[in-house]
Scaffold this motif. Structure first.
Motif, PDB file in Angstrom:
ATOM      1  N   UNK A  37     -33.677  -8.117 -84.674  1.00  0.00           N
ATOM      2  CA  UNK A  37     -32.293  -8.088 -85.378  1.00  0.00           C
ATOM      3  C   UNK A  37     -31.468  -9.046 -84.402  1.00  0.00           C
ATOM      4  N   UNK A  39     -27.296 -10.576 -83.383  1.00  0.00           N
ATOM      5  CA  UNK A  39     -26.028 -10.158 -83.038  1.00  0.00           C
ATOM      6  C   UNK A  39     -25.321 -11.572 -82.738  1.00  0.00           C
ATOM      7  N   UNK A  44     -21.257  -8.304 -85.697  1.00  0.00           N
ATOM      8  CA  UNK A  44     -22.267  -7.060 -86.034  1.00  0.00           C
ATOM      9  C   UNK A  44     -23.579  -7.461 -85.836  1.00  0.00           C
ATOM     10  N   UNK A  45     -24.284  -6.324 -86.157  1.00  0.00           N
ATOM     11  CA  UNK A  45     -25.923  -6.511 -86.034  1.00  0.00           C
ATOM     12  C   UNK A  45     -26.349  -6.982 -87.560  1.00  0.00           C
ATOM     13  N   UNK A  47     -29.997  -7.803 -89.604  1.00  0.00           N
ATOM     14  CA  UNK A  47     -31.493  -7.890 -89.515  1.00  0.00           C
ATOM     15  C   UNK A  47     -32.049  -9.089 -89.806  1.00  0.00           C
ATOM     16  N   UNK A  95     -32.760  -9.369 -80.726  1.00  0.00           N
ATOM     17  CA  UNK A  95     -33.266  -8.010 -80.250  1.00  0.00           C
ATOM     18  C   UNK A  95     -34.545  -7.804 -80.935  1.00  0.00           C
ATOM     19  N   UNK A 103     -38.502   2.163 -91.943  1.00  0.00           N
ATOM     20  CA  UNK A 103     -37.993   0.762 -91.438  1.00  0.00           C
ATOM     21  C   UNK A 103     -36.635   1.202 -90.694  1.00  0.00           C
ATOM     22  N   UNK A 104     -36.558   1.717 -89.806  1.00  0.00           N
ATOM     23  CA  UNK A 104     -35.447   1.764 -88.864  1.00  0.00           C
ATOM     24  C   UNK A 104     -35.832   1.391 -87.678  1.00  0.00           C
ATOM     25  N   UNK A 105     -34.745   1.416 -86.642  1.00  0.00           N
ATOM     26  CA  UNK A 105     -35.077   0.522 -85.246  1.00  0.00           C
ATOM     27  C   UNK A 105     -35.023   1.972 -84.207  1.00  0.00           C
ATOM     28  N   UNK A 108     -35.009  -0.372 -79.004  1.00  0.00           N
ATOM     29  CA  UNK A 108     -34.698  -1.838 -78.885  1.00  0.00           C
ATOM     30  C   UNK A 108     -34.916  -2.242 -77.388  1.00  0.00           C
ATOM     31  N   UNK A 109     -35.348  -3.701 -77.590  1.00  0.00           N
ATOM     32  CA  UNK A 109     -35.447  -4.462 -76.405  1.00  0.00           C
ATOM     33  C   UNK A 109     -33.963  -4.598 -75.967  1.00  0.00           C
ATOM     34  N   UNK A 110     -33.837  -5.326 -74.724  1.00  0.00           N
ATOM     35  CA  UNK A 110     -32.870  -5.847 -74.096  1.00  0.00           C
ATOM     36  C   UNK A 110     -31.859  -6.955 -74.770  1.00  0.00           C
TER      37      UNK A 110
ATOM     38  N   UNK B  36     -26.559   3.805 -85.404  1.00  0.00           N
ATOM     39  CA  UNK B  36     -26.723   3.553 -84.077  1.00  0.00           C
ATOM     40  C   UNK B  36     -25.319   3.260 -83.276  1.00  0.00           C
ATOM     41  N   UNK B  87     -22.801   1.907 -85.764  1.00  0.00           N
ATOM     42  CA  UNK B  87     -23.277   0.958 -86.836  1.00  0.00           C
ATOM     43  C   UNK B  87     -24.166   2.035 -87.858  1.00  0.00           C
ATOM     44  N   UNK B  89     -27.073   1.826 -91.229  1.00  0.00           N
ATOM     45  CA  UNK B  89     -28.155   0.902 -91.496  1.00  0.00           C
ATOM     46  C   UNK B  89     -28.955   1.633 -92.648  1.00  0.00           C
ATOM     47  N   UNK B  91     -32.303   1.594 -95.049  1.00  0.00           N
ATOM     48  CA  UNK B  91     -33.507   1.352 -94.927  1.00  0.00           C
ATOM     49  C   UNK B  91     -34.173   1.506 -96.237  1.00  0.00           C
ATOM     50  N   UNK B  98     -26.874  -3.905 -92.508  1.00  0.00           N
ATOM     51  CA  UNK B  98     -25.948  -3.088 -91.689  1.00  0.00           C
ATOM     52  C   UNK B  98     -24.601  -2.890 -91.975  1.00  0.00           C
TER      53      UNK B  98
END
Lengths: 118, 107
Positions: A37, A39, A44-45, A47, A95, A103-105, A108-110, B36, B87, B89, B91, B98
């Motif tokens: 994902x 940004x 915003x975010x 995918x 990210x 299929x949600x997150x 998350x990584x940094x 989120x 946010x 989202x 799926x 999002x």
């Protein structure tokens, strides 16, 4: 404890390439799907892509299809995003994210910053 | 592509008050909706999935509701740590999409 550590970001010229990595630990890597994902600065975010647990199934946003490739190495617990033909509009924090089921997150990584500029 | 629309863009709320955030889908996503939270300089964090199931460690003052095309995230009594961007989202179908986000700020 779930840990996702992204790396590989940096400054690249338009038309260039970059490979992002996401090293995972704290869970059974090969059992789960993953996402990228992004940004853009102040935005915003969005995918970008996802990959199944086996690596056999992948999906991409239209904006990156044909230029980006998601992959994984289950023996190294690492997720990748190969980015080619980069454009200024690809500038963003990228990210990696873990899906525990749907299929949600879930985690998350940094994030790792990619800047495409001449 | 399913378009997710969040409202309002910014919500000004006093600590201790209730906040209600909305998310609308351009077509039905059934219950396949997640929320989120993102704070400045941090990665997002999963709060709610399945429209109403709290993720691990999420306090009960946060709740989600809705199905189909209309969803709501409610924070019953805002604490200092709740001021952030939220946010939604979907799926239910690819591409995953999002909403544009709602900023909850201190009034």
């Amino acid at each position: 404890e779930v840990q996702l550590v992204g790396s590989g970001g940096g400054l690249v010229q338009p038309g260039g390439s970059l490979r992002l990595s996401c090293a995972a630990s704290g869970f059974t890597f090969s059992n789960h799907d993953f996402h990228w994902v992004r940004q853009a600065p102040g935005k915003g975010l969005e995918w970008v892509s996802d990959i199944s647990d086996s690596g056999d199934d992948t999906d991409y946003a239209q904006s990156v299809k044909g230029r980006f490739t998601i992959s994984r190495d289950n023996s190294k617990n690492t997720l990748y995003l190969q980015m080619n033909s980069l454009r200024a509009e690809d500038t963003a924090v990228y990210y990696c994210a873990l899906s525990l089921g749907e299929p949600r997150m879930d985690y998350w990584g940094q994030g790792t910053l990619v800047t495409v500029s001449s | 592509e399913i378009v997710m629309t969040q409202s309002p863009a910014t919500l000004s709320v006093s600590p201790g008050e209730r906040a209600t955030l909305s998310c609308r889908a351009s077509q039905s996503v059934s219950g396949n909706l997640a929320w989120y939270q993102q704070k400045p300089g941090q990665a997002p964090r999963l709060l709610i999935y399945g429209a109403s199931t709290r993720a691990t460690g999420i306090p009960a003052r946060l709740s989600g509701s809705g199905s189909g095309t209309e969803f709501t995230l409610t924070i019953s009594s805002l604490q200092s740590e709740d001021f952030a961007i939220y946010y939604c989202q979907q799926y239910n179908d690819w591409p995953l999409t999002f909403g544009g986000g709602t900023t909850v700020e201190i009034k």
